[in-house]
Write a protein that holds these residues in place. Structure first.
Motif, PDB file in Angstrom:
ATOM      1  N   MET A  12     -37.324 -20.878  18.397  1.00  0.00           N
ATOM      2  CA  MET A  12     -38.710 -21.045  18.854  1.00  0.00           C
ATOM      3  C   MET A  12     -39.675 -20.162  18.058  1.00  0.00           C
ATOM      4  N   ALA A  13     -39.188 -18.946  17.692  1.00  0.00           N
ATOM      5  CA  ALA A  13     -40.038 -18.052  16.896  1.00  0.00           C
ATOM      6  C   ALA A  13     -40.338 -18.659  15.545  1.00  0.00           C
ATOM      7  N   SER A  14     -39.297 -19.320  14.953  1.00  0.00           N
ATOM      8  CA  SER A  14     -39.493 -19.976  13.664  1.00  0.00           C
ATOM      9  C   SER A  14     -40.483 -21.131  13.776  1.00  0.00           C
ATOM     10  N   ASP A  15     -40.382 -21.917  14.887  1.00  0.00           N
ATOM     11  CA  ASP A  15     -41.314 -23.019  15.120  1.00  0.00           C
ATOM     12  C   ASP A  15     -42.750 -22.506  15.157  1.00  0.00           C
ATOM     13  N   SER A  16     -42.957 -21.459  15.923  1.00  0.00           N
ATOM     14  CA  SER A  16     -44.294 -20.896  16.092  1.00  0.00           C
ATOM     15  C   SER A  16     -44.823 -20.362  14.761  1.00  0.00           C
ATOM     16  N   ARG A  17     -43.943 -19.706  13.986  1.00  0.00           N
ATOM     17  CA  ARG A  17     -44.355 -19.154  12.706  1.00  0.00           C
ATOM     18  C   ARG A  17     -44.776 -20.265  11.740  1.00  0.00           C
ATOM     19  N   ASN A  18     -43.989 -21.338  11.693  1.00  0.00           N
ATOM     20  CA  ASN A  18     -44.292 -22.446  10.786  1.00  0.00           C
ATOM     21  C   ASN A  18     -45.585 -23.151  11.162  1.00  0.00           C
ATOM     22  N   ASN A  19     -45.799 -23.340  12.457  1.00  0.00           N
ATOM     23  CA  ASN A  19     -47.051 -23.968  12.894  1.00  0.00           C
ATOM     24  C   ASN A  19     -48.251 -23.088  12.548  1.00  0.00           C
ATOM     25  N   THR A  66     -44.168 -35.966   3.132  1.00  0.00           N
ATOM     26  CA  THR A  66     -43.567 -36.536   1.913  1.00  0.00           C
ATOM     27  C   THR A  66     -44.560 -36.553   0.750  1.00  0.00           C
ATOM     28  N   LEU A  67     -45.853 -36.585   1.072  1.00  0.00           N
ATOM     29  CA  LEU A  67     -46.884 -36.585   0.036  1.00  0.00           C
ATOM     30  C   LEU A  67     -47.525 -35.205  -0.132  1.00  0.00           C
ATOM     31  N   GLY A  68     -47.434 -34.383   0.918  1.00  0.00           N
ATOM     32  CA  GLY A  68     -47.998 -33.041   0.843  1.00  0.00           C
ATOM     33  C   GLY A  68     -49.480 -32.980   1.060  1.00  0.00           C
ATOM     34  N   VAL A  69     -50.029 -33.886   1.907  1.00  0.00           N
ATOM     35  CA  VAL A  69     -51.475 -33.905   2.153  1.00  0.00           C
ATOM     36  C   VAL A  69     -51.769 -33.733   3.640  1.00  0.00           C
ATOM     37  N   TRP A 101     -41.523 -28.341  12.543  1.00  0.00           N
ATOM     38  CA  TRP A 101     -41.549 -28.346  11.077  1.00  0.00           C
ATOM     39  C   TRP A 101     -40.422 -27.473  10.529  1.00  0.00           C
ATOM     40  N   GLU A 102     -39.567 -28.070   9.709  1.00  0.00           N
ATOM     41  CA  GLU A 102     -38.520 -27.303   9.041  1.00  0.00           C
ATOM     42  C   GLU A 102     -39.136 -26.409   7.963  1.00  0.00           C
ATOM     43  N   ASP A 103     -38.466 -25.339   7.640  1.00  0.00           N
ATOM     44  CA  ASP A 103     -38.963 -24.403   6.628  1.00  0.00           C
ATOM     45  C   ASP A 103     -39.209 -25.090   5.285  1.00  0.00           C
ATOM     46  N   SER A 104     -38.302 -26.003   4.905  1.00  0.00           N
ATOM     47  CA  SER A 104     -38.434 -26.674   3.600  1.00  0.00           C
ATOM     48  C   SER A 104     -39.691 -27.533   3.533  1.00  0.00           C
ATOM     49  N   LEU A 105     -40.056 -28.171   4.664  1.00  0.00           N
ATOM     50  CA  LEU A 105     -41.254 -29.009   4.690  1.00  0.00           C
ATOM     51  C   LEU A 105     -42.519 -28.154   4.600  1.00  0.00           C
ATOM     52  N   VAL A 106     -42.497 -27.033   5.290  1.00  0.00           N
ATOM     53  CA  VAL A 106     -43.646 -26.123   5.234  1.00  0.00           C
ATOM     54  C   VAL A 106     -43.821 -25.584   3.818  1.00  0.00           C
ATOM     55  N   GLN A 107     -42.721 -25.269   3.168  1.00  0.00           N
ATOM     56  CA  GLN A 107     -42.784 -24.780   1.797  1.00  0.00           C
ATOM     57  C   GLN A 107     -43.380 -25.836   0.866  1.00  0.00           C
ATOM     58  N   PHE A 108     -43.001 -27.105   1.088  1.00  0.00           N
ATOM     59  CA  PHE A 108     -43.559 -28.185   0.265  1.00  0.00           C
ATOM     60  C   PHE A 108     -45.066 -28.306   0.483  1.00  0.00           C
ATOM     61  N   MET A 109     -45.524 -28.182   1.729  1.00  0.00           N
ATOM     62  CA  MET A 109     -46.957 -28.255   2.017  1.00  0.00           C
ATOM     63  C   MET A 109     -47.701 -27.112   1.332  1.00  0.00           C
ATOM     64  N   LYS A 110     -47.067 -25.933   1.261  1.00  0.00           N
ATOM     65  CA  LYS A 110     -47.678 -24.785   0.586  1.00  0.00           C
ATOM     66  C   LYS A 110     -47.793 -25.047  -0.912  1.00  0.00           C
ATOM     67  N   GLU A 111     -46.772 -25.667  -1.478  1.00  0.00           N
ATOM     68  CA  GLU A 111     -46.765 -25.925  -2.920  1.00  0.00           C
ATOM     69  C   GLU A 111     -47.698 -27.063  -3.316  1.00  0.00           C
ATOM     70  N   ARG A 112     -47.872 -28.053  -2.425  1.00  0.00           N
ATOM     71  CA  ARG A 112     -48.657 -29.241  -2.762  1.00  0.00           C
ATOM     72  C   ARG A 112     -50.093 -29.076  -2.254  1.00  0.00           C
ATOM     73  N   GLY A 113     -50.404 -29.519  -1.078  1.00  0.00           N
ATOM     74  CA  GLY A 113     -51.773 -29.440  -0.560  1.00  0.00           C
ATOM     75  C   GLY A 113     -52.666 -30.523  -1.131  1.00  0.00           C
ATOM     76  N   ASN A 114     -53.860 -30.672  -0.554  1.00  0.00           N
ATOM     77  CA  ASN A 114     -54.751 -31.781  -0.896  1.00  0.00           C
ATOM     78  C   ASN A 114     -55.231 -31.759  -2.347  1.00  0.00           C
ATOM     79  N   SER A 115     -55.591 -30.578  -2.844  1.00  0.00           N
ATOM     80  CA  SER A 115     -56.144 -30.510  -4.208  1.00  0.00           C
ATOM     81  C   SER A 115     -55.100 -30.910  -5.248  1.00  0.00           C
ATOM     82  N   ALA A 116     -53.884 -30.403  -5.097  1.00  0.00           N
ATOM     83  CA  ALA A 116     -52.820 -30.746  -6.046  1.00  0.00           C
ATOM     84  C   ALA A 116     -52.453 -32.221  -5.942  1.00  0.00           C
ATOM     85  N   ALA A 117     -52.439 -32.754  -4.705  1.00  0.00           N
ATOM     86  CA  ALA A 117     -52.129 -34.179  -4.523  1.00  0.00           C
ATOM     87  C   ALA A 117     -53.218 -35.053  -5.128  1.00  0.00           C
TER      88      ALA A 117
END
Length: 380
Positions: free
Chosen positions: A1-8, A37-40, A67-83
């Motif tokens: 639950m702590a991981s869930d809260s941190r990722n959100n 999947t698109l990172g936006v 949100w799994e850690d890997s998905l959050v990491q992808f969102m950090k790497e991608r984001g709207n501007s990069a997409a």
């Protein structure tokens, strides 16, 4: 639950960053969903359209879902501007980018064009090349001029002579109408036309505004036709104004009306009975057009609205005229040649019309505005 809260919490921080704080597809503020999947980051409405692209995009709520850690990491790497740098790399200047207030078909086809068909990544040029062809053809359903029946018509856009032609039959040699790009406008009107893909095309015919109402069952077809009109309009404007930049011309390609709706109107002596009319106000042309009903093919008249410095003003009127109808929320529009009196059904409508009129009156006049004013006066 702590991981869930941190990722959100990480996602909530990410969505507040510049670029992510607006929906990647319609620029709505405070998006609260994301395609992992698109990172936006996208708004609730656009997330629903992403669900229809299940082979390309999968979405989650950034607050309510796990949100799994890997998905959050992808969102950090991608984001709207990069997409955007990937999926909007080659968007043509004429192509319409929908905003959150636009109709569903425009937003849905923009999303499909970006992520499903990948039209703007630079990988495929077939889609975009169609817009630059000398001729662009579409078969659409068009409303009859004097009845409510929609019939199949063939429309042909030409970048050779900057015209739109339409034909009643596939083997027709002579066009039913030849429309110049000079004064042509097109905008989606699904509620007015009664079809989710309804498009209104307006142009000048013998100094009167002529409306065509068309649709196609396939959203991609009607939006492609709309953007082909925009491509042809931009080509015309570039030839007419060779010294102007694309950024100066893009707002002129196609425009939305500033305000539409019913009001009651009296005649020039103000002793005539008030009649209910459908009004359309455009801030670009500075014209107030009126029709008997929303789907009329031709206007009954037009009022040019100049600037305050040239004797134009708007104010409330009492609405106590003995010849007025049921509506009592009055508006007086002063022009150098005449005073117009309109009646609205509700106070809120009066406030909206007053605000729209004032917005036009506060705009400075351009040389083209002076020419339009002179043309309207000659026609009266």
């Amino acid at each position: 639950m702590a991981s869930d809260s941190r990722n959100n919490k990480i996602l909530l921080d990410l969505v507040q960053q510049p670029g992510n704080n607006l929906c990647a597809d319609c620029a709505a503020p405070e998006p609260d969903w994301a395609s992992y999947t698109l990172g936006v980051f996208v708004c609730l409405n656009c997330s629903g359209m992403h669900r229809n692209l299940f082979t390309v995009s999968k979405v989650k709520s950034i607050q309510l879902d796990y949100w799994e850690d890997s998905l959050v990491q992808f969102m950090k790497e991608r984001g709207n501007s990069a997409a955007r740098a990937i999926f909007e790399k080659c968007v043509p200047a004429f192509y319409y980018r929908p905003q959150h207030h636009d109709c569903i078909v425009l937003k849905e086809q923009w999303i499909r064009a970006k992520y499903e068909r990948r039209e703007f990544t630079g990988e495929k040029n077939d889609f975009l090349q169609n817009y630059t062809l000398d001729l662009f053809e579409s078969t659409l359903w068009k409303k009859g001029r004097d009845n409510k029946q929609y019939l199949r018509r063939i429309f042909l856009l030409s970048q050779k002579d900057f015209t739109l032609r339409y034909f009643t039959k596939e083997d027709s040699k002579v066009a039913k109408a030849v429309i110049s790009m000079k004064d042509l406008n097109a905008h989606f009107q699904p509620e007015k036309i009664g079809h989710a893909h309804g498009l209104q095309i307006s142009y000048l015919e013998d100094e009167r505004t002529r409306n065509l109402f068309v649709y196609h069952e396939n959203g991609q077809v009607i939006v492609s036709f709309f953007n082909a009109i925009r491509a042809t309009r931009l080509a015309y404007l570039l030839k007419k104004h060779p010294t102007l930049r694309h950024t100066d011309l893009i707002p002129q390609i196609t425009t939305h009306c500033l305000m539409e709706g019913y009001m009651e109107k009296t005649g020039p002596t103000q002793r005539e009975p008030f009649k209910k009319r459908w009004f359309t106000l455009c801030s670009v042309t500075r014209k107030l057009l009126y029709f008997k009903s929303p789907l009329d093919a031709t206007d009954l008249g037009a009022v040019f609205i100049g600037s305050h410095e040239h004797g134009y003003s708007v104010s409330e009127s009492s609405g106590r005229c003995t010849r007025s109808g049921r509506w009592r929320c009055g508006i007086t529009l002063e022009t150098p040649s005449r005073q117009f009196v309109f009646m609205c059904e509700q106070e809120q409508e009066r406030r909206q019309w007053m605000e729209a009129f004032r917005k036009v009156i506060l705009q400075p006049m351009t040389p083209e505005d002076y020419a339009n004013e002179a043309t309207l006066r000659r026609g009266k």
